[in-house]
Design an enzyme around this catalytic site. Structure first.
Site, short mmCIF file in Angstrom:
data_model
loop_
_atom_site.label_atom_id
_atom_site.label_comp_id
_atom_site.label_asym_id
_atom_site.label_seq_id
_atom_site.Cartn_x
_atom_site.Cartn_y
_atom_site.Cartn_z
N SER A 1 0.88 -1.08 -0.11
CA SER A 1 -0.06 -0.15 -0.08
C SER A 1 0.89 1.43 0.03
O SER A 1 2.07 1.26 -0.04
CB SER A 1 -1.01 -0.16 1.19
OG SER A 1 -0.18 0.14 2.18
N LYS A 2 0.14 2.29 -0.11
CA LYS A 2 0.97 3.62 -0.41
C LYS A 2 2.21 3.73 1.07
O LYS A 2 2.99 4.40 0.71
CB LYS A 2 0.23 4.84 0.02
CG LYS A 2 -1.17 4.73 -0.83
CD LYS A 2 -2.38 4.05 0.10
CE LYS A 2 -3.11 2.92 -0.53
NZ LYS A 2 -3.70 2.04 0.43
N ARG A 3 1.97 3.15 1.99
CA ARG A 3 2.69 3.37 3.14
C ARG A 3 3.95 2.70 2.97
O ARG A 3 4.91 3.22 3.44
CB ARG A 3 2.18 3.15 4.46
CG ARG A 3 1.89 1.87 4.84
CD ARG A 3 1.07 1.47 6.08
NE ARG A 3 0.50 0.04 5.90
CZ ARG A 3 1.30 -0.82 6.62
NH1 ARG A 3 2.40 -0.66 7.16
NH2 ARG A 3 0.57 -1.96 6.32
N GLY B 1 5.52 3.00 0.00
CA GLY B 1 5.95 3.97 -1.11
C GLY B 1 5.36 3.84 -2.16
O GLY B 1 3.90 3.68 -1.94
#
Length: 465
Positions: free
Chosen positions: A239-241, A243
Site C-alpha cells: 500500500s501507499k505507506r 512507497g
RNA sequence: GUCCCUAUCGUCUAGCCUGGCCCAGGACACCGCCCUUUCACGGCGGCGACGGGGGUUCGAAUCCCCCUGGGGACGCCA
C-alpha cells in the site's frame, strides 16, 4: 488465432497500481503468446467511486507499459440494461429474490455474528417471503442447494473446494437498482466469451459464488488462474505507506517501462535462472505453470537494478528523447546545450534512473557552473593557476576535441606540469562540471566542445581562491 | 472468530510433480579484492535458506500428517 480470450478488468477508482499492472501483464502475455484476444473492461458499476480521471490514468499506464488491448475498453456502466434483464431472469426462474432487510439490520447481524465467533452470513430472513412490501429492496441470489460444495480447478493453485454452508445469498442488485460486482463480472465474462480469468488472489473467495452464478445463468464456466498478491517489505499487503504503488509514479521517478515489465513478471514467475526478459522473450516464454503460489514482496532495489540495466543497454537516441522532460523539469534549457545523444552516452552506465541521468547531465546545460563547496575548496586553489594556464594553452592548440587529440594534448600537459593525470583531471573536472564525480574527462571535454570547455576553464581561473 | 490460500538465503527464486546428481543453484542487496583520472560499469570472491515436530523410505528440500508462521476473504467495494 487461438480461441483464448482473457481480460483485464480494473475498477476506475484510482490509479493503476503495481499489482493490477502485473495481472494485466500476465493476461496480455498469454493472449499474445497464444494469439488470443485481450479484452479491457472497465468495472464502473460503483457509480459513486468511479471517475473518468481514473479511467484515463489506467489507460495511460497500460499504454506506457505497452499493454495494448485487442478489444475495449468496454464500460460496464453502458450495460446496465443487460444486467437488469439477467437479474429479472433469475427472479423469474426462482433463483433470486427480493430482500427488504435494511443495511442497518444487516450490519447489526453481521457484527453480532462476528462477536459470537460465527461466520457472518445472511440469515435468509427474506428468502421465502411471498409478500411484496412497498419498500426499498435488494435482489439476492438464492444459494443453490442441489449440492453442498463447489469446486473449481485453479490453473495456478490447483483444485479449491468451498462448502456451501460457508456461503450465503449474495446481493446481486442494490437498492438503487444497480448490479453488484459478482453478478456483472459473471455476465460480462460469459457474454464476452472470456474462457480464462486471470486475476488477483483476493478473488479466490468470490470464485465459488461466481461459479454458481455461471451455472444459474446457463453459462459455461471459464478457467481461473489466481495470481498471488504483492506485499510490502513488512509482508503486509502493498500500500501507499510502503512507497509508490502507482505505476505512473515510477515513470515520473525515471523508470523505464521495460524495467517495470521485467520486474513485475519476475515477481512470482521464473524461467530457470534467467533474469532479463524483453517483452518478446516473455511472450514466448511466459506460462502460468511457472507462476508461484505464494505472495511476494515488492523489492524496489531489484527494480532499480533492472532499470539501470536497461538504461545502460538502451538505445541512446530513445533515451535522449526520454531525458528531455526530466531535464526541463529541472528548469534547464535543452536547446542550447550539447548534442543530447552524446550527452546520454556519457551517462548511461552511471545512471540508475532517468532522474539520476538528468541530475548527472545538468552541468552540460548550465551557462554558469556552480561549484560544489567541498570540490571548490579542494581543487580550485590558487596553486592551480599554472595548471589551468597550461591547460588552456594546450587545449587551444587542439583543432578537434576527440579522444585521440585530447590524449595527445594531455600527454604534453602532464609533461609540462610534471603532474600525474589524476592531479590534472580532478581540478579540470571541477572546472568543467562543478563537482568531483562525472563521466570520463575526455568525454566531458568532447561533448562540451572546445569553446564551452575553454570558457569554463577560464571562468574557473577567476574563481580560484 | 470462520473459511480459503501459502511456506527454500534479508528479498525474488531454481530444485519438489517423476525421492539419491543438493552438506541446496542463480539474481538483488550487503561485505572484501581487482580494474580505474572521479563517479560509475565490469571482473573475482565472501556472507546467507530447505519454519518446527512426527512419520514413509536404505535414503526426503522433495511423499504423508500435525503444529506454527504469513497472506487473503467474510461489503447494498471491486
Amino acid at each position: 488465432m487461438s480461441d483464448l480470450r482473457v481480460r483485464f478488468a480494473p475498477s476506475p477508482t484510482g490509479y493503476l497500481h503495481i499489482g493490477g499492472a502485473r495481472t494485466a501483464l500476465f493476461n496480455y502475455l498469454l493472449a499474445k503468446q497464444q494469439q488470443g484476444t485481450f479484452v479491457l473492461r472497465i468495472e464502473d458499476t460503483d457509480v459513486e467511486r468511479s471517475t473518468q480521471e481514473s479511467v484515463d490514468a489506467i489507460l495511460d499506464a497500460m499504454d506506457w507499459l505497452g499493454l495494448a488491448c485487442d478489444e475495449g475498453p468496454i464500460y460496464q456502466s453502458d450495460r446496465f440494461d443487460l444486467y437488469r434483464q439477467k437479474v429479472q431472469q433469475l427472479i423469474d426462474e426462482g433463483k433470486a429474490y427480493r430482500c427488504y432487510c435494511t443495511s442497518e439490520e444487516l450490519d447489526a447481524k453481521r457484527e453480532a455474528a462476528m462477536k459470537e465467533g460465527r461466520k457472518p452470513k445472511y440469515d435468509g430472513t427474506c428468502r421465502d417471503r411471498s409478500d411484496q412490501p412497498d419498500a426499498p429492496y435488494v435482489v439476492r441470489f438464492k444459494l443453490p442447494t442441489d449440492r453442498d460444495e463447489t469446486t473449481f480447478d485453479d490453473r495456478i493453485k490447483g483444485p479449491i473446494t468451498f462448502k456451501h454452508d460457508e456461503l450465503d445469498d449474495l446481493i446481486i442488485q442494490r437498492t438503487d437498482g444497480t448490479p453488484t460486482y459478482n453478478l456483472v463480472v459473471v455476465i460480462d465474462d460469459a457474454e464476452m466469451g472470456i474462457n480464462l480469468v486471470i486475476r488477483g488472489d483476493d478473488h479466490v473467495n468470490n470464485t465459488p459464488r461466481q461459479v454458481l452464478l455461471y451455472e444459474a445463468l446457463g453459462y459455461a464456466v471459464p478457467e481461473f488462474a489466481h495470481v498471488p498478491m504483492i506485499l510490502g517489505a513488512d509482508k503486509k499487503r502493498l500500500s501507499k505507506r510502503h512507497g509508490a504503488t502507482s505505476v505512473m509514479a515510477y515513470q515520473e521517478m525515471g523508470f523505464l517501462p521495460e524495467a517495470m515489465v521485467n520486474y513485475l513478471v519476475r515477481l512470482g514467475w521464473s524461467f530457470g535462472d534467467e533474469e532479463i526478459f524483453s517483452m518478446a522473450d516473455l511472450i514466448e516464454k511466459f506460462s502460468l505453470e511457472n507462476v508461484g503460489r505464494a505472495a511476494g514482496v515488492f523489492n524496489p532495489e531489484k527494480l532499480l537494478w533492472l532499470n539501470s540495466h536497461y538504461v545502460k543497454t538502451g538505445d541512446a537516441e530513445r533515451l535522449a528523447k526520454l531525458l528531455v522532460p526530466f531535464l526541463e523539469a529541472k528548469g534547464l534549457n535543452v536547446n542550447d546545450g550539447p548534442d543530447m545523444v552524446a550527452v546520454v552516452k556519457t551517462l548511461q552506465e552511471r545512471a540508475g534512473t532517468m532522474v539520476e541521468m538528468a541530475d548527472g547531465a545538468a552541468f552540460y546545460f548550465t551557462d554558469v557552473i556552480e561549484y560544489e563547496e567541498k570540490a571548490k575548496a579542494k581543487f580550485l586553489t590558487a596553486d592551480k593557476k599554472d595548471l589551468f594556464a597550461t591547460l588552456v594553452a594546450e587545449l587551444e592548440k587542439c583543432e578537434v576535441f576527440n579522444e585521440a587529440a585530447l590524449e595527445a594534448a594531455f600527454a604534453v600537459i602532464m609533461e609540462k606540469t610534471e603532474l600525474k593525470f589524476g592531479k590534472i583531471a580532478q581540478p579540470l573536472r571541477v572546472a568543467l562540471t562543478g563537482g568531483t564525480a562525472s563521466p570520463s574527462i575526455y568525454h566531458v571535454l568532447e561533448v562540451l566542445g572546445k569553446d564551452v570547455a575553454l570558457q569554463r576553464i577560464k571562468a574557473a581561473v577567476t574563481a580560484l581562491a
